[in-house]
Write an enzyme that holds these catalytic residues in place. Structure first.
Site, PDB file in Angstrom:
ATOM      1  N   CYS A 341     -12.318  39.056 -12.729  1.00  0.00           N
ATOM      2  CA  CYS A 341     -13.396  39.154 -11.513  1.00  0.00           C
ATOM      3  C   CYS A 341     -12.286  39.906 -10.296  1.00  0.00           C
ATOM      4  O   CYS A 341     -12.344  40.960 -10.243  1.00  0.00           O
ATOM      5  CB  CYS A 341     -13.335  37.538 -10.984  1.00  0.00           C
ATOM      6  SG  CYS A 341     -14.731  37.329 -10.138  1.00  0.00           S
ATOM      7  N   HIS A 433     -15.275  35.034 -15.972  1.00  0.00           N
ATOM      8  CA  HIS A 433     -14.483  34.091 -16.097  1.00  0.00           C
ATOM      9  C   HIS A 433     -14.910  33.486 -17.464  1.00  0.00           C
ATOM     10  O   HIS A 433     -15.913  33.254 -17.822  1.00  0.00           O
ATOM     11  CB  HIS A 433     -14.723  32.982 -14.946  1.00  0.00           C
ATOM     12  CG  HIS A 433     -14.283  33.614 -13.658  1.00  0.00           C
ATOM     13  ND1 HIS A 433     -12.811  33.720 -13.493  1.00  0.00           N
ATOM     14  CD2 HIS A 433     -14.914  33.919 -12.633  1.00  0.00           C
ATOM     15  CE1 HIS A 433     -12.833  34.568 -12.169  1.00  0.00           C
ATOM     16  NE2 HIS A 433     -14.163  34.071 -11.675  1.00  0.00           N
TER      17      HIS A 433
END
Length: 510
Positions: A341, A433
């Site tokens: 991310c 994630h």
């Protein structure tokens, strides 16, 4: 039944999340339909529900403990700190803007009471019981007027309250008494009693103090939970890793192959969803640690740059600390780096950010051919794909949109079209994630890392991250079942706080 309970704490990190999860798992095992609830959560560790709502990871974990699907109703207000003074406000799973602490507590929080009460009532109508988790301490007298997560929600729902205290910190009796004595009379009427957490030693030595506490307050202690090693869950705050993570209390399982695999996680500012590395730490022979100096990367086989709520601030921190040169040298040598991310965005060539940091154009580390532009809308999805020949699932929470200009595809769809991320040599990046929780993909990734690092490491063929998580949740349920007065807790949930609880002076203004 359509009852409930509020689990409050004498302090932050007293064990509210653990106790709430444990009660949920214990009730679920008794055949009770139960849901967790936290009206307002402040956390950088979040999760995306199936309907695309962002909630705290602790509530998602508690929902798993209750064996139900997490929803936005379980955490209607999520605050994601962006600095010491401001947070992004996520309402019913969607971001609604940035707000200072003064602005939030100065009026916005109080206005949300109707919303959180409505969410709680919807859960009460759908489940036999709702176990609420408080935040911090209910005795924050400077914030009581606008409170919607502790006594504010307890009073609105007429829920009994059990206060949890961490005896390992010391001063638990004073904390229980002082917490009660700082509440207004109307709030004290709902405080049914206490629960001691993290006790080491012979409980009989504690009993005289518990008897005196009951004599002073008129309230029972509903259990003494022992200090349990290796009992990690998805944390809200602080640098901890659940299961067998970096801040561990249990030994690393021996490797299946000849050598260990060492993972260094850069402890960047405003680190979010650092629970991503839990699945790595769950593997036998994988040692995970957090680092804040570039020289600590020297013996690492894999370096992870995790997510962050401040991508540009984290990039500046890495440069200021001297990580840029160390990471560049690793990349040139083909030694593995993984960015997740915000970490993925940092590894790119260029960042255009007028949203999160308002820094405008910023050069990234230039280790991946990626350009990132931040947009106001937040991506909140639960994607599925394939990587390294294996199925992989994850969830996305980000404002930055990546334009991949080269390299190899990292995660693709069934027909080989790139879905997310890229790879150049030993440098990998993805917005997803939770992808490392996909067991087969994690094993394939670790095999690739070991090959690039020149390590004779072999991942265990049978490690199941999901099974390990269930094992942990069952251990939480066992703690409640074996060490709490479950009959008394069930009466509280069904009938509310006992009548006639005494007032403890001085109290606070109503």
């Amino acid at each position: 039944m359509s009852g409930g309970l509020l689990v409050a704490g004498t302090t932050s990190d007293a064990g509210k999340s653990v106790v709430t999860a444990g009660i949920c798992r214990w009730l679920a095992r008794q055949g009770v339909s139960v849901a967790p609830f936290k009206a307002q959560n402040m956390s950088l560790n979040s999760f995306v529900t199936r309907e695309g709502a962002e909630i705290g990871r602790a509530q998602a974990m508690q929902a798993q403990a209750a064996r139900v699907e997490p929803t936005a109703l379980m955490n209607p207000v999520l605050l994601k700190p962006g600095s010491d003074r401001s947070s992004q406000v996520v309402l019913m799973g969607k971001p609604v803007g940035e707000m200072s602490a003064r602005g939030y507590h100065g009026g916005r929080q109080e206005a949300l009471l109707g919303t959180v009460v409505d969410c709680l009532e919807q859960l009460r109508s759908a489940y036999d019981a709702v176990i609420c988790e408080g935040a911090g301490s209910p005795a924050e007298i400077n914030l009581r007027r606008t409170d919607i997560v502790n006594m504010g929600i307890a009073r609105a729902a007429r829920f009994p309250v059990v206060v949890v205290g961490d005896i390992d910190r010391g001063g638990v009796f004073a904390s229980f008494f002082g917490t009660t004595a700082l509440l207004a009379k109307e709030d004290q009427e709902l405080v049914a009693g206490y629960l001691v957490n993290k006790f080491r030693g012979d409980v009989s030595l504690l009993e005289p103090g518990l008897d005196m506490l009951k004599g002073l307050t008129g309230r029972a202690t509903y259990g003494v939970l022992p200090y349990a090693h290796g009992l990690g869950i998805d944390e809200e705050d602080g640098l901890r890793v659940s299961l067998r993570g970096a801040v561990r209390e249990s030994e690393v399982a021996p490797p299946v192959g000849e050598e260990l695999l060492r993972v260094a996680v850069c402890a960047i500012p405003l680190m979010s969803n650092f629970t991503d590395v839990d699945a790595l730490a769950a593997e036998p022979g994988v040692v995970v640690r957090f680092v804040d100096r570039p020289e600590e990367l020297v013996d690492a086989d894999l370096v992870v740059i995790p997510g962050t709520r401040g991508t540009v601030a984290a990039l500046e921190w890495l440069r200021r600390r001297g990580f840029e040169r160390a990471l560049g040298r690793r990349a040139a040598e083909g030694r593995p780096i993984l960015g997740i991310c915000g970490g993925f965005q940092i590894l790119g060539e260029h960042i255009e950010d007028e949203i999160e940091s308002r820094a405008g154009a910023v050069d990234g580390l230039g280790l991946l051919p990626v350009r990132v532009r931040f947009r106001r809308e937040k991506t909140l999805t639960r994607p599925v794909g394939r990587a390294l020949g294996e199925n992989v699932e994850g969830y996305e929470i980000h404002h930055g949109v990546a334009e991949v200009l080269g390299g190899e595809a990292f995660i693709s769809d069934d027909i080989g079209q790139s879905l997310d991320g890229c790879r150049v040599g030993g440098v990998w990046g993805t917005h997803w994630h939770g992808s490392l929780e996909s067991d087969a993909f994690r094993r394939a990734f670790l095999c690739a890392v070991a090959a690039d690092a020149g390590r004779r490491f072999v991942p265990a063929p049978d490690t199941s991250f999901g099974a390990l998580r269930e094992e942990q949740l069952d251990r939480l349920g066992d703690l409640i079942e074996e060490h709490a007065d479950t009959s008394a807790l069930l009466r509280l949930i069904e009938t509310g706080a006992p009548a006639g609880l005494p007032f403890i002076a001085p109290g606070a203004p109503s």
